[in-house]
Design a protein around this motif. Structure first.
Motif, short mmCIF file in Angstrom:
data_model
loop_
_atom_site.label_atom_id
_atom_site.label_comp_id
_atom_site.label_asym_id
_atom_site.label_seq_id
_atom_site.Cartn_x
_atom_site.Cartn_y
_atom_site.Cartn_z
N SER A 47 0.82 -1.21 0.00
CA SER A 47 0.00 0.00 0.00
C SER A 47 0.86 1.26 0.00
O SER A 47 2.00 1.25 0.48
N GLN A 48 0.29 2.34 -0.52
CA GLN A 48 0.91 3.66 -0.46
C GLN A 48 0.47 4.31 0.84
O GLN A 48 -0.72 4.54 1.05
N VAL A 49 1.40 4.59 1.72
CA VAL A 49 1.09 5.17 3.03
C VAL A 49 1.57 6.61 3.08
O VAL A 49 2.68 6.92 2.65
N ASP A 50 0.73 7.50 3.61
CA ASP A 50 1.07 8.93 3.65
C ASP A 50 1.69 9.35 4.97
O ASP A 50 2.41 10.35 5.03
N LEU A 51 1.42 8.60 6.05
CA LEU A 51 1.98 8.95 7.36
C LEU A 51 1.90 7.73 8.26
O LEU A 51 0.96 6.94 8.18
N ILE A 52 2.90 7.59 9.13
CA ILE A 52 2.95 6.48 10.08
C ILE A 52 2.88 7.03 11.50
O ILE A 52 3.66 7.92 11.87
N SER A 74 12.99 6.07 2.90
CA SER A 74 11.76 6.76 2.53
C SER A 74 11.63 8.07 3.29
O SER A 74 12.33 8.31 4.29
N ASN A 75 10.72 8.91 2.80
CA ASN A 75 10.43 10.19 3.46
C ASN A 75 9.02 10.22 4.03
O ASN A 75 8.45 11.28 4.24
N ILE A 76 8.44 9.03 4.28
CA ILE A 76 7.10 9.00 4.87
C ILE A 76 7.14 9.68 6.23
O ILE A 76 7.95 9.31 7.09
N PRO A 77 6.29 10.68 6.46
CA PRO A 77 6.28 11.34 7.77
C PRO A 77 5.96 10.38 8.90
O PRO A 77 5.17 9.44 8.72
N VAL A 78 6.58 10.62 10.05
CA VAL A 78 6.39 9.75 11.21
C VAL A 78 6.02 10.60 12.42
O VAL A 78 6.71 11.57 12.75
N VAL A 79 4.90 10.25 13.06
CA VAL A 79 4.54 10.83 14.35
C VAL A 79 4.77 9.74 15.39
O VAL A 79 4.14 8.67 15.32
#
Length: 239
Positions: A47-52, A74-79
């Motif tokens: 899947s394409q994930v926008d934020l974790i 990757s550059n997926i934003p992480v909170v």
């Protein structure tokens, strides 16, 4: 469906996963969940994930290890979700590349606000590999490519930047010579208001100084303005 942001919640507590998934789903997000790093990777492969949303205290691989791995590819934003009062963990999380953090126990509404803010900020910066539509800027002996998210030294060596470091340097390059206090920097880099005793910007500044200053202990590019914040002293020119 492609226009609906996809959030991946990684937490070993089923109650928290279900709570966050239900609340985020009610507020317009697609949500997937994973109980550990292995399950997270399976979701990312399909899947394409926008934020974790990533829990720090996971069994086996902890959140810091997973965050470091994510930042390497990757550059997926992480909170990141951290234990209440564990300031050291939050600082290390930011150093590993987390975009924001929230201490447990947390309000779902606060998490929603953080997620929305991080997504807004991520969308305002170009993705890695995007066409070079934004200019390349120069300061001192550094070459900063905003489109490729790359920083090169005088020898052409690319210096790795975390998402937080890139965002901070981008903001400084946009406001050379201007004193920016911590509240302004948090708003500009993370899209949220500062919380009491929030030292995340100080941590990022320290990390960035180690990468661009000749002597990080006596900085000449990013200077501290006592009682005021920080100022980027170098002239910035288009390449």
């Amino acid at each position: 469906m492609k226009d609906i942001p996809h959030i991946l919640v990684v937490d070993d507590h089923r109650e928290i996963r279900d709570l966050v998934a239900k609340f985020m789903g009610e507020h317009g997000f697609r949500v997937s969940t994973a109980q550990d790093g292995r399950a997270m990777r399976k979701v990312l492969e399909s899947s394409q994930v926008d934020l974790i949303v990533l829990d720090l205290m996971l069994p086996g691989e902890d959140g810091l290890t997973i965050c470091r791995e994510l930042r390497g590819k990757s550059n997926i934003p992480v909170v990141m979700l951290t234990a209440m009062g564990e300031e050291t963990d939050r600082i290390v999380g930011l150093e590993m590349g987390a975009d924001d953090y929230l201490p447990k126990p947390f309000s779902p509404r606060e998490l929603l606000a953080r997620v929305r803010a991080v997504l807004r900020r991520a969308q305002s910066f170009p993705e890695r590999g995007a066409p070079p539509e934004e200019p390349v800027v120069m300061f001192e002996s550094w070459k900063f490519n905003l489109a490729r998210r790359e920083l090169e030294d005088a020898d052409g060596t690319v210096i790795s930047l975390s998402t937080g470091e890139f965002n901070l340097l981008h903001v400084f390059a946009e406001h050379p010579g201007r004193v920016l206090n911590r509240d302004q920097l948090i708003d500009l880099t993370q899209g949220r208001e500062a919380t009491p005793f929030d030292r995340s910007i100080d941590t990022l500044v320290s990390r960035l100084r180690k990468k661009i200053e000749v002597d990080p202990k006596n900085p000449t590019i990013i200077k501290t303005v006592w009682g005021g914040g920080y100022v980027f002293t170098s002239a910035v020119e288009s390449a």
